[in-house]
Enzyme design. Sequence first.
Site, PDB file in Angstrom:
ATOM      1  N   GLY A 141      10.529  -9.897 -30.597  1.00  0.00           N
ATOM      2  CA  GLY A 141      10.696  -9.844 -29.090  1.00  0.00           C
ATOM      3  C   GLY A 141      11.652 -10.747 -28.723  1.00  0.00           C
ATOM      4  O   GLY A 141      12.770 -10.679 -28.247  1.00  0.00           O
ATOM      5  N   SER A 163       6.744  -7.890 -34.079  1.00  0.00           N
ATOM      6  CA  SER A 163       6.114  -9.017 -33.917  1.00  0.00           C
ATOM      7  C   SER A 163       6.448  -9.678 -32.736  1.00  0.00           C
ATOM      8  O   SER A 163       7.785  -9.431 -32.361  1.00  0.00           O
ATOM      9  CB  SER A 163       6.192 -10.090 -35.130  1.00  0.00           C
ATOM     10  OG  SER A 163       7.615 -10.632 -35.228  1.00  0.00           O
ATOM     11  N   LYS A 164       5.917 -10.778 -32.313  1.00  0.00           N
ATOM     12  CA  LYS A 164       6.176 -11.494 -31.055  1.00  0.00           C
ATOM     13  C   LYS A 164       7.604 -11.996 -31.174  1.00  0.00           C
ATOM     14  O   LYS A 164       8.334 -12.172 -30.406  1.00  0.00           O
ATOM     15  CB  LYS A 164       5.262 -12.480 -30.903  1.00  0.00           C
ATOM     16  CG  LYS A 164       4.954 -13.139 -29.528  1.00  0.00           C
ATOM     17  CD  LYS A 164       4.047 -14.158 -29.490  1.00  0.00           C
ATOM     18  CE  LYS A 164       4.503 -15.526 -29.371  1.00  0.00           C
ATOM     19  NZ  LYS A 164       3.434 -16.313 -29.253  1.00  0.00           N
ATOM     20  N   ARG A 165       7.887 -12.409 -32.474  1.00  0.00           N
ATOM     21  CA  ARG A 165       9.123 -13.258 -32.758  1.00  0.00           C
ATOM     22  C   ARG A 165      10.289 -12.344 -32.690  1.00  0.00           C
ATOM     23  O   ARG A 165      11.427 -12.785 -32.177  1.00  0.00           O
ATOM     24  CB  ARG A 165       8.994 -13.737 -34.254  1.00  0.00           C
ATOM     25  CG  ARG A 165       9.365 -15.284 -34.069  1.00  0.00           C
ATOM     26  CD  ARG A 165       9.115 -15.983 -35.775  1.00  0.00           C
ATOM     27  NE  ARG A 165       7.805 -16.088 -35.850  1.00  0.00           N
ATOM     28  CZ  ARG A 165       7.168 -15.593 -37.079  1.00  0.00           C
ATOM     29  NH1 ARG A 165       7.745 -15.112 -37.958  1.00  0.00           N
ATOM     30  NH2 ARG A 165       5.696 -15.622 -37.078  1.00  0.00           N
TER      31      ARG A 165
END
Length: 508
Positions: free
Chosen positions: A266, A262-264
């Site tokens: 990253g 997920s973006k999180r």
Amino acid sequence: MEKKVRVRFAPSPTGGLHLGGVRTVLYNYLFARQNNGDFIVRIEDTDQSRFVAGAEEYILDTLAWCGLEPDESIKHGGGFGPYRQSERKETYKKYADALVQKGYAYYAFDTPEELDAMRSRLRTDENASPQYDHSVRMQMRNSLTLDKQETERLLSTIPYVVRIKMPEGETVSFTDMIRGEVIFDTAVVDDKVLLKADGMPTYHLAVVVDDYLMQITHAFRGEEWLPSAPVHILLWKYLFGLEAMPQWAHLPLILGPNGKLSKRDGAKYGFPVFAMNWKDPRTDEVTEGFKERGFLPEAFINMLAMLGWNDGTEQELFSLEELVQKFSIEKVHKGGAKFDFEKAKWFNHEWIKKLPASNYKEAVKSIFESRGLSIQDDTYFAKVLELVKDRCTLLPDFWEHSFFFFRQPREYNTDAIKIKWNIDKKTFFESFTKAMASINSWSAASLEALFQQLATQAEIKAGELQLPLRIMLVGGKFGPPVFHIAEVLGKEETIDRIEDALLAFESM
Ligand code: GLU
């Protein structure tokens, strides 16, 4: 006649493009190219509440950076447009109505309050979020429970949706190009909305209608869409016949350190998840991209291709052309593919080494410019990059490995040579500069030979002179092989730097 292969990438313009999205693009693109087919990008923006300004341009710019240009899109045009679903709004209603006519769908008039009431009435410990499905549809306000007259009256007076009437005891199956036979029990799927109260179709209806109208032959998409597949298959069956349906392939998830990447993840682990920097116009929050981190598109693509696929050999480095030759959708793995940032960097390092520096010179130039160094001589610049590229993993690494080619040292770190510096060494360098001034061939090899010869004459070990030379040329104990540095710096600059250093060393 065989149908022309036509594939599509169908993003919703809701934000930056996750690397999984780019992998979907890549697999579509490779399949289209290897079958002389068409690759279409269709913008699926029927959920207007999720539309984010700038996302469409971002997606198309990303594909351009990756070198995965579509044949048809809102930007490229084509014979099957419009390529933005919101501009096709009028197309969908007739298909929704046709489904109702045939008894495969129905009009539903339930208000949000009525839907909430149904959910709280049916909510139990086992069933935390009751669905609008075969078990409740006959208790709701829709064209199945109301008579014809009342239905007609409501259709012309209040908002309504069209829902698919999922059959109760059927199984739906299809052959996925990656997973093989996939079977669903229709009873577990709810009566999904096909047409919304604002007249827009939902994704489910729009994807089927557009895949049909755009003559899509193969539909590759992420595994997260697998649960929706039975709805799509039934819609194909009801509207166009299963013979016309594209072949499906559901691509494995890309996994992060804990579950779906997920973006999180990253932000948490410090690696990019998006292809390019994405600035959310609503919050101004910037999410880092692979491009800005210093990845080459060739490496990014290669790394993505290998997330879930290999050709059965040990080979890991593939150019786009080679991937077009060797990729096979049937060989894509079923299981999730684990993203490994260290491995991604390895790919980048390999591609930096493999490609001529002129390929990425412009990207490095803008990194240097952002650090206040403007590049005047392109040929010199390319030569420098070529010399140091083996030491660089990400494009910004070029700075630390080569800034000294563009700036004469202002300070010298002489700690390592201080004690042994003496007048003989100084004399050696004076004669070296004099001899250099009159040589014709300027190359690392000829300089090294000259250096050796003079060192022997002076009866000093060449090894003891090389470190001082390096410090004179670059200011410290770093950089590529010293005679290569001199070769690239050129005669005049090399001599200048040595003379300046000798002056500075006076006070050592
Ligand atoms: N619009 C869907 C998405 O945003 C596309 C799914 C599909 O390719 O069918 O991912």
